[in-house]
Write a protein that holds these residues in place. Structure first.
Motif, mmCIF file in Angstrom:
data_model
loop_
_atom_site.group_PDB
_atom_site.id
_atom_site.type_symbol
_atom_site.label_atom_id
_atom_site.label_comp_id
_atom_site.label_asym_id
_atom_site.label_seq_id
_atom_site.Cartn_x
_atom_site.Cartn_y
_atom_site.Cartn_z
ATOM 1 N N PRO A 33 36.050 -40.114 -25.712
ATOM 2 C CA PRO A 33 36.539 -38.956 -25.005
ATOM 3 C C PRO A 33 37.938 -38.654 -25.732
ATOM 4 C CG PRO A 33 37.398 -40.973 -23.686
ATOM 5 C CD PRO A 33 36.738 -41.448 -24.862
ATOM 6 N N SER A 34 38.536 -39.303 -26.761
ATOM 7 C CA SER A 34 39.917 -39.039 -27.266
ATOM 8 C C SER A 34 39.858 -39.186 -28.586
ATOM 9 C CB SER A 34 40.971 -39.801 -26.511
ATOM 10 O OG SER A 34 42.337 -39.743 -27.184
ATOM 11 N N GLY A 80 43.960 -36.190 -40.299
ATOM 12 C CA GLY A 80 43.113 -36.377 -41.344
ATOM 13 C C GLY A 80 42.529 -37.618 -41.249
ATOM 14 N N SER A 81 42.705 -38.515 -40.088
ATOM 15 C CA SER A 81 42.133 -40.001 -39.954
ATOM 16 C C SER A 81 40.874 -39.680 -38.972
ATOM 17 C CB SER A 81 43.229 -40.555 -39.236
ATOM 18 O OG SER A 81 43.494 -40.233 -37.999
ATOM 19 N N ILE A 82 40.825 -38.608 -38.338
ATOM 20 C CA ILE A 82 39.879 -38.287 -37.140
ATOM 21 C C ILE A 82 38.378 -38.624 -37.762
ATOM 22 C CG2 ILE A 82 38.744 -36.821 -35.783
ATOM 23 C CD1 ILE A 82 41.613 -35.717 -35.192
ATOM 24 N N PHE A 135 37.210 -28.270 -25.094
ATOM 25 C CA PHE A 135 37.831 -27.959 -26.015
ATOM 26 C C PHE A 135 39.545 -28.157 -26.087
ATOM 27 C CE2 PHE A 135 34.052 -25.382 -25.001
ATOM 28 C CZ PHE A 135 33.346 -25.468 -26.295
ATOM 29 N N PHE A 136 39.941 -28.262 -24.882
ATOM 30 C CA PHE A 136 41.409 -28.791 -24.662
ATOM 31 C C PHE A 136 41.055 -30.403 -24.026
ATOM 32 C CE2 PHE A 136 43.324 -24.612 -23.235
ATOM 33 C CZ PHE A 136 43.262 -23.961 -24.587
ATOM 34 N N PRO A 188 44.488 -33.865 -29.662
ATOM 35 C CA PRO A 188 43.290 -33.481 -30.558
ATOM 36 C C PRO A 188 42.086 -33.573 -29.735
ATOM 37 C CG PRO A 188 44.724 -34.744 -31.777
ATOM 38 C CD PRO A 188 45.446 -34.764 -30.433
ATOM 39 N N MET A 189 41.303 -32.394 -29.845
ATOM 40 C CA MET A 189 39.778 -32.302 -29.230
ATOM 41 C C MET A 189 38.774 -31.635 -30.174
ATOM 42 S SD MET A 189 37.921 -33.247 -26.880
ATOM 43 C CE MET A 189 38.784 -34.028 -25.976
#
Length: 293
Positions: free
Chosen positions: A8-9, A17-19, A44-45, A56-57
């Motif tokens: 969820p996070s 960049g790491s996501i 989206f939030f 970040p989402m």
């Protein structure tokens, strides 16, 4: 019992960049560890119980398509799509596409929606609660029609589809499982009994509350002439595998309690999932120990 993973996070070191690389690593590890399913939220939030709205989402179906490309076995879905976000015809095409490209691994997770801030923030209409449930029921009707190959026009109170065509068809048979998320006894669980293949409850209330909610679902099934045993019973909870927090035995005990309450598929999120080690512990110790529950 089957075990699933919810992510969820995406507030990880080095973001944004790491996501992508980190999500791929998490998904591959979970797939290899034996998790039956991988889920993301359809928000989206960020939601307040997880973090600040500004964190970040990722958009859910784009994230799942990415995960599909780096995994081979785990089922994939959102927990859950708010009905107000997407027109039903487009949503069904989106889930069908995920199912086809993943080799038949998609769920349709859906609910009435609740997060007004993100809807208003991004310009998405946010109808009153009663109307959102009406739209949810129509969407479930459309899903069952489109996935059955019924191309006849649909005329509802809120949606009108002149030609609900869906090609290519899904690989899952008879269609991707429809999961309705939520605990509401009068509306949500009634819709599960009438239209869905799975329910999703919150594990946070404990086994007694889950047992009660499943009893309500069983009564709705009786009223609808539905076999209660056809419905996959899932629950979502949080575990924190770390020194001073929880150990493998604690999670096994949680799974045992959920199974005793009637849950067949326990889905967990983990605040430290990006450390990877918790996923490896699941694969080595927890999943083998709960398979036969």
């Amino acid at each position: 019992m089957r075990v699933g993973l919810q992510v969820p996070s995406f507030t990880w070191p080095g973001a944004p960049g790491s996501i992508g690389p980190q999500l791929a690593r998490i998904a591959r590890t979970a797939d290899e560890a034996g998790f039956a399913s991988i889920w993301v939220m359809d928000h989206f939030f960020q939601i307040e119980v997880v973090g600040a709205a500004e964190e970040p989402m990722l958009e859910g179906y784009s994230a799942l398509s990415y995960v599909a490309g780096v995994t081979e076995r785990a089922k994939l879905g959102t927990l859950v799509t708010g009905v107000q976000y997407r027109h039903p015809g487009i949503l069904l095409k989106t889930v069908t596409t995920l199912d086809v490209l993943s080799g038949g691994r998609a769920y349709l997770g859906i609910g009435a929606g609740w997060y007004e801030r993100e809807s208003r923030g991004l310009g998405v209409p946010f109808p009153p609660t009663a109307e959102r449930f009406e739209r949810l029921e129509e969407t479930l009707e459309i899903a069952n029609r489109m996935w059955s190959g019924d191309g006849e026009p649909f005329e509802g109170e809120h949606y009108r589809l002149e030609e609900p065509m869906n090609n290519p068809p899904s690989i899952s048979r008879p269609h991707p499982p429809i999961m309705v998320g939520g605990m509401g006894e009068q509306k949500t669980l009634r819709l599960v009994a009438r239209y869905a293949d799975a329910c999703n409850l919150f594990a946070y209330g404990g086994p007694d509350l889950i047992r009660h909610k499943l009893g309500v679902l069983e009564r709705h099934c009786e009223e609808a002439g539905r076999d209660y045993g056809e419905i996959e019973r899932t629950a979502l909870g949080t575990v924190h595998l770390a020194p001073g927090q929880m150990g493998a035995d604690d999670v096994i005990g949680t799974c045992r309690d959920l199974a005793g309450a009637g849950i067949q598929h326990a889905i967990f999120n983990m605040p430290n999932v990006h450390d990877i080690e918790p996923l490896e512990t699941f694969g080595q110790e927890i999943i083998p120990a709960v398979t036969d529950l």
